[in-house]
Design an enzyme around this catalytic site. Structure first.
Site, PDB file in Angstrom:
ATOM      1  N   TYR A 195       0.835  -1.204   0.000  1.00 27.21           N
ATOM      2  CA  TYR A 195       0.000   0.000   0.000  1.00 27.21           C
ATOM      3  C   TYR A 195       0.867   1.250   0.000  1.00 27.21           C
ATOM      4  O   TYR A 195       1.608   1.510   0.959  1.00 27.21           O
ATOM      5  CB  TYR A 195      -0.974   0.002   1.197  1.00 27.21           C
ATOM      6  CG  TYR A 195      -1.873  -1.225   1.274  1.00 27.21           C
ATOM      7  CD1 TYR A 195      -2.130  -2.012   0.148  1.00 27.21           C
ATOM      8  CD2 TYR A 195      -2.471  -1.606   2.467  1.00 27.21           C
ATOM      9  CE1 TYR A 195      -2.938  -3.138   0.218  1.00 27.21           C
ATOM     10  CE2 TYR A 195      -3.295  -2.724   2.541  1.00 27.21           C
ATOM     11  CZ  TYR A 195      -3.509  -3.487   1.415  1.00 27.21           C
ATOM     12  OH  TYR A 195      -4.318  -4.600   1.489  1.00 27.21           O
ATOM     13  N   HIS A 209       0.682 -11.893   0.951  1.00 29.32           N
ATOM     14  CA  HIS A 209      -0.414 -11.116   0.337  1.00 29.32           C
ATOM     15  C   HIS A 209      -1.184 -11.940  -0.704  1.00 29.32           C
ATOM     16  O   HIS A 209      -2.406 -11.850  -0.791  1.00 29.32           O
ATOM     17  CB  HIS A 209       0.161  -9.838  -0.278  1.00 29.32           C
ATOM     18  CG  HIS A 209      -0.794  -8.696  -0.331  1.00 29.32           C
ATOM     19  ND1 HIS A 209      -0.403  -7.395  -0.204  1.00 29.32           N
ATOM     20  CD2 HIS A 209      -2.134  -8.644  -0.490  1.00 29.32           C
ATOM     21  CE1 HIS A 209      -1.457  -6.594  -0.292  1.00 29.32           C
ATOM     22  NE2 HIS A 209      -2.517  -7.334  -0.469  1.00 29.32           N
TER      23      HIS A 209
HETATM   24  N1  LIG Z   1      -5.512  -8.883   1.040  1.00 29.30           N
HETATM   25  C1  LIG Z   1      -5.869  -8.238  -0.056  1.00 29.30           C
HETATM   26  O1  LIG Z   1      -5.542  -8.617  -1.190  1.00 29.30           O
HETATM   27  C2  LIG Z   1      -6.705  -6.995   0.086  1.00 29.30           C
HETATM   28  C3  LIG Z   1      -7.347  -6.441  -1.030  1.00 29.30           C
HETATM   29  C4  LIG Z   1      -8.135  -5.312  -0.856  1.00 29.30           C
HETATM   30  C5  LIG Z   1      -8.252  -4.746   0.399  1.00 29.30           C
HETATM   31  N2  LIG Z   1      -7.596  -5.256   1.474  1.00 29.30           N
HETATM   32  C6  LIG Z   1      -7.703  -4.661   2.827  1.00 29.30           C
HETATM   33  O2  LIG Z   1      -9.084  -4.516   3.129  1.00 29.30           O
HETATM   34  C7  LIG Z   1      -9.364  -3.157   3.417  1.00 29.30           C
HETATM   35  C8  LIG Z   1     -10.784  -2.812   2.992  1.00 29.30           C
HETATM   36  O3  LIG Z   1     -10.940  -2.903   1.592  1.00 29.30           O
HETATM   37  P1  LIG Z   1     -11.025  -1.593   0.658  1.00 29.30           P
HETATM   38  O4  LIG Z   1     -10.365  -0.452   1.324  1.00 29.30           O
HETATM   39  O5  LIG Z   1     -10.524  -1.988  -0.676  1.00 29.30           O
HETATM   40  O6  LIG Z   1     -12.584  -1.369   0.506  1.00 29.30           O
HETATM   41  P2  LIG Z   1     -13.785  -1.078   1.526  1.00 29.30           P
HETATM   42  O7  LIG Z   1     -13.328  -1.048   2.923  1.00 29.30           O
HETATM   43  O8  LIG Z   1     -14.880  -2.011   1.142  1.00 29.30           O
HETATM   44  O9  LIG Z   1     -14.244   0.394   1.070  1.00 29.30           O
HETATM   45  C9  LIG Z   1     -13.476   1.541   1.343  1.00 29.30           C
HETATM   46  C10 LIG Z   1     -14.198   2.739   0.710  1.00 29.30           C
HETATM   47  O10 LIG Z   1     -15.508   2.864   1.265  1.00 29.30           O
HETATM   48  C11 LIG Z   1     -15.666   4.148   1.858  1.00 29.30           C
HETATM   49  N3  LIG Z   1     -16.407   3.958   3.120  1.00 29.30           N
HETATM   50  C12 LIG Z   1     -15.929   3.465   4.297  1.00 29.30           C
HETATM   51  N4  LIG Z   1     -16.912   3.382   5.212  1.00 29.30           N
HETATM   52  C13 LIG Z   1     -18.033   3.857   4.597  1.00 29.30           C
HETATM   53  C14 LIG Z   1     -19.358   4.058   5.035  1.00 29.30           C
HETATM   54  N5  LIG Z   1     -19.739   3.727   6.277  1.00 29.30           N
HETATM   55  N6  LIG Z   1     -20.256   4.569   4.158  1.00 29.30           N
HETATM   56  C15 LIG Z   1     -19.885   4.894   2.893  1.00 29.30           C
HETATM   57  N7  LIG Z   1     -18.640   4.729   2.414  1.00 29.30           N
HETATM   58  C16 LIG Z   1     -17.719   4.214   3.273  1.00 29.30           C
HETATM   59  C17 LIG Z   1     -14.285   4.693   2.096  1.00 29.30           C
HETATM   60  O11 LIG Z   1     -14.313   6.100   2.010  1.00 29.30           O
HETATM   61  P3  LIG Z   1     -13.455   7.060   2.968  1.00 29.30           P
HETATM   62  O12 LIG Z   1     -12.082   6.492   3.053  1.00 29.30           O
HETATM   63  O13 LIG Z   1     -13.538   8.371   2.257  1.00 29.30           O
HETATM   64  O14 LIG Z   1     -14.129   7.112   4.312  1.00 29.30           O
HETATM   65  C18 LIG Z   1     -13.508   4.059   0.936  1.00 29.30           C
HETATM   66  O15 LIG Z   1     -13.687   4.830  -0.237  1.00 29.30           O
HETATM   67  C19 LIG Z   1      -8.279  -2.399   2.652  1.00 29.30           C
HETATM   68  O16 LIG Z   1      -8.171  -1.052   3.044  1.00 29.30           O
HETATM   69  C20 LIG Z   1      -7.089  -3.259   2.937  1.00 29.30           C
HETATM   70  O17 LIG Z   1      -6.577  -3.022   4.239  1.00 29.30           O
HETATM   71  C21 LIG Z   1      -6.847  -6.403   1.336  1.00 29.30           C
END
Ligand SMILES: NC(=O)c1ccc[n+]([C@@H]2O[C@H](COP(=O)([O-])OP(=O)(O)OC[C@H]3O[C@@H](n4cnc5c(N)ncnc54)[C@H](OP(=O)(O)O)[C@@H]3O)[C@@H](O)[C@H]2O)c1
Length: 273
Positions: free
Chosen positions: A52, A110
């Site tokens: 990241y 990962h």
């Molecule tokens: N292991 C892997 O391969 C892998 C892949 C993808 C992700 N991840 C991990 O999983 C975490 C979560 O996945 P992600 O960040 O891709 O997606 P996510 O958590 O599903 O969505 C994040 C997005 O949703 C918004 N958001 C957060 N809470 C909200 C709410 N209550 N209402 C409306 N919008 C909201 C955030 O906006 P704001 O930031 O503007 O609040 C951001 O734009 C990642 O950050 C990472 O740590 C791991």
């Protein structure tokens, strides 16, 4: 906040993701503040990765946890191209420096890459002996990968899971439940995209005086072995995500979600983002 045992430690079932943090210098203070606020609200599990912002997210996390490392359960991940004997050691030491800590609570591969799993596991075990990590696990592993891994020491598998990506319910999720291996659900709110505008989720949200993001989170948490790690910088989003812990879906809600997002009837290949 509900808790679960992960690697022998009690952690909250809603944690904080960090993907895309550290990419924009103008956002850094908001990101640090959001993570600190999230910790204050009880989301003390923080998920990050060397990938990241090429270490930038780990630096943000490091700033956020300075002086309060003991309050936090830290998860980070090694790139597959660093998952060799020497590569894991060096990558972990770089992550520790950026995070400003001596120990990562849980260190994940990962996704699978070119190095034999046995080599990566041996490198993880060496880090564990050195005290640089407390536990290790994997991410983006399907059932056949976990079978090949064949390692009871693997603490978790972190995979994509939300109403629009539920193929793992066919086999991976029940398999991990049976093994008592918690599953970390990433993108639990569909990256804040179309899922949050779905009419069915909106109807259920209205009924519970909740938001669609909270319904999506409550939906993933209906499985006791799931930990959700939404990422939020917006403080209103953060508060909503914590409060999703107290949203409880009934059988009618779940049936409506099944009708809109049918559960898998056969094996599906693992989805990733
Ligand atoms: N292991 C892997 O391969 C892998 C892949 C993808 C992700 N991840 C991990 O999983 C975490 C979560 O996945 P992600 O960040 O891709 O997606 P996510 O958590 O599903 O969505 C994040 C997005 O949703 C918004 N958001 C957060 N809470 C909200 C709410 N209550 N209402 C409306 N919008 C909201 C955030 O906006 P704001 O930031 O503007 O609040 C951001 O734009 C990642 O950050 C990472 O740590 C791991």
């Amino acid at each position: 906040m509900q808790t679960i045992k992960l690697g022998g430690v009690s952690v909250p079932r809603i944690g904080q993701g960090t993907w895309h943090m550290g990419e924009d210098a103008g956002q850094q203070s908001a990101e640090v503040r959001a993570l600190q606020e999230g910790i204050d609200l009880g989301m003390t599990l923080i998920d990050t990765a060397e990938m990241y912002a090429e270490g930038g997210a780990e630096e943000i996390v490091g700033q956020a946890i300075r002086g309060r490392r003991d309050e936090v359960y830290l998860v980070s991940k090694v790139y597959p191209h660093n998952a060799s004997t020497q590569g894991v050691q060096a990558a972990c030491e770089r992550s520790l420096r950026r995070l400003g800590t001596d120990t990562i609570d849980l260190y994940l591969l990962h996704w699978r890459g070119q190095y034999p799993l046995s080599e990566t596991v041996a490198a993880f075990e060496r880090l564990r002996e050195q005290g640089k990590i407390l536990r290790w696990g994997v991410s983006n592993f399907d059932t056949d990968d976990l079978a090949e891994l064949d390692a009871p020491a693997c603490a978790t598998n972190q995979v994509l899971y939300n109403p629009d990506a539920r193929g793992i319910e066919y086999d991976l999720l029940p398999w991990q439940a049976q093994q008592n291996m918690p599953l970390m659900a990433y993108c639990p709110i569909g990256q804040g995209g179309a899922l949050l505008h779905d009419a069915t989720l909106q109807r259920i949200a209205d009924k519970h005086s909740a938001t669609t993001a909270q319904i999506a989170l409550a939906w993933s948490l209906r499985h006791p072995e799931v930990i959700a790690i939404p990422k939020a910088v917006n403080l209103n989003h953060l508060k909503q995500n914590v409060d999703a812990d107290s949203v409880s879906l009934d059988t009618d809600d779940l049936a409506q979600i099944d009708a809109a997002f049918p559960p898998p009837m056969r094996k599906q290949s693992l989805q990733m983002v």
